[in-house]
Design a protein around this motif. Structure first.
Motif, short mmCIF file in Angstrom:
data_model
loop_
_atom_site.label_atom_id
_atom_site.label_comp_id
_atom_site.label_asym_id
_atom_site.label_seq_id
_atom_site.Cartn_x
_atom_site.Cartn_y
_atom_site.Cartn_z
N SER A 173 0.83 -1.20 0.00
CA SER A 173 0.00 0.00 0.00
C SER A 173 0.87 1.26 0.00
O SER A 173 1.98 1.27 0.54
CB SER A 173 -0.93 0.01 1.21
OG SER A 173 -0.20 0.26 2.40
N ALA A 174 0.35 2.30 -0.59
CA ALA A 174 1.08 3.57 -0.68
C ALA A 174 1.41 4.11 0.71
O ALA A 174 2.49 4.64 0.94
CB ALA A 174 0.28 4.58 -1.48
N ARG A 175 0.48 3.96 1.64
CA ARG A 175 0.70 4.47 3.00
C ARG A 175 1.87 3.75 3.67
O ARG A 175 2.74 4.38 4.25
CB ARG A 175 -0.57 4.29 3.84
CG ARG A 175 -0.42 4.77 5.26
CD ARG A 175 -1.69 4.49 6.08
NE ARG A 175 -1.41 4.59 7.47
CZ ARG A 175 -0.97 3.57 8.23
NH1 ARG A 175 -0.77 2.39 7.71
NH2 ARG A 175 -0.73 3.75 9.50
N GLU A 176 1.87 2.43 3.58
CA GLU A 176 2.95 1.66 4.19
C GLU A 176 4.29 1.94 3.50
O GLU A 176 5.33 2.04 4.15
CB GLU A 176 2.64 0.16 4.14
CG GLU A 176 1.40 -0.25 4.90
CD GLU A 176 1.48 0.00 6.39
OE1 GLU A 176 2.58 0.19 6.94
OE2 GLU A 176 0.42 0.02 7.03
N ASP A 208 4.45 -4.68 8.74
CA ASP A 208 3.85 -4.21 7.49
C ASP A 208 3.79 -5.32 6.44
O ASP A 208 2.77 -5.50 5.77
CB ASP A 208 4.63 -3.02 6.93
CG ASP A 208 4.52 -1.77 7.78
OD1 ASP A 208 3.66 -1.74 8.69
OD2 ASP A 208 5.28 -0.83 7.53
N ARG A 256 5.20 4.72 2.01
CA ARG A 256 5.64 6.07 2.39
C ARG A 256 6.20 6.06 3.80
O ARG A 256 7.21 6.69 4.09
CB ARG A 256 4.48 7.06 2.27
CG ARG A 256 4.86 8.47 2.64
CD ARG A 256 5.87 9.06 1.66
NE ARG A 256 6.32 10.36 2.13
CZ ARG A 256 7.56 10.75 2.10
NH1 ARG A 256 8.50 10.01 1.57
NH2 ARG A 256 7.90 11.93 2.56
N GLU A 257 5.56 5.35 4.69
CA GLU A 257 6.04 5.24 6.07
C GLU A 257 7.44 4.64 6.10
O GLU A 257 8.33 5.13 6.80
CB GLU A 257 5.07 4.38 6.87
CG GLU A 257 5.39 4.24 8.32
CD GLU A 257 4.36 3.37 9.02
OE1 GLU A 257 4.72 2.23 9.39
OE2 GLU A 257 3.21 3.82 9.19
N GLU A 283 0.47 -7.08 4.82
CA GLU A 283 0.23 -7.13 3.37
C GLU A 283 0.01 -8.57 2.90
O GLU A 283 -0.80 -8.81 2.01
CB GLU A 283 1.41 -6.50 2.62
CG GLU A 283 1.53 -5.00 2.80
CD GLU A 283 0.38 -4.21 2.22
OE1 GLU A 283 -0.14 -4.59 1.16
OE2 GLU A 283 -0.01 -3.21 2.83
#
Length: 86
Positions: A38-41, A79, A43-44, A83
């Motif tokens: 995911s984009a959020r993960e 993470d 970026r984190e 996923e």
């Protein structure tokens, strides 16, 4: 994950150049994986890599690098496991 652990090992032994090389390997490996999560993960994780890179460049104490790497390994493991459950 192994490259990231190697950053801590190299840095703790006083080999900043090797730690930087291992960091670049870990970041490169992550950049190959990041598009699949995911984009959020992603970026984190990128922010964590940026923080570790800054510590390596600034010559932070080995204990700080170890703490950062440990936190990253824990977070990345969570993470990735999240996923895989999707």
């Amino acid at each position: 994950m192994a490259s990231l652990r190697s950053v801590d090992t190299a840095y703790a032994s006083g080999n900043a150049a090797e730690a930087q090389t291992k960091f670049e390997e870990a970041r490169s490996a992550w950049n190959k994986v990041a598009p699949t999560i995911s984009a959020r993960e992603a970026r984190e994780a990128q922010l964590m890599f940026d923080g570790l890179g800054a510590k390596l460049k600034s010559g932070a104490p080995a204990a700080d690098v170890k703490s950062t790497v440990s936190g990253m390994l824990e977070e990345l493991s969570e993470d990735i496991a999240g996923e895989l459950r999707r």
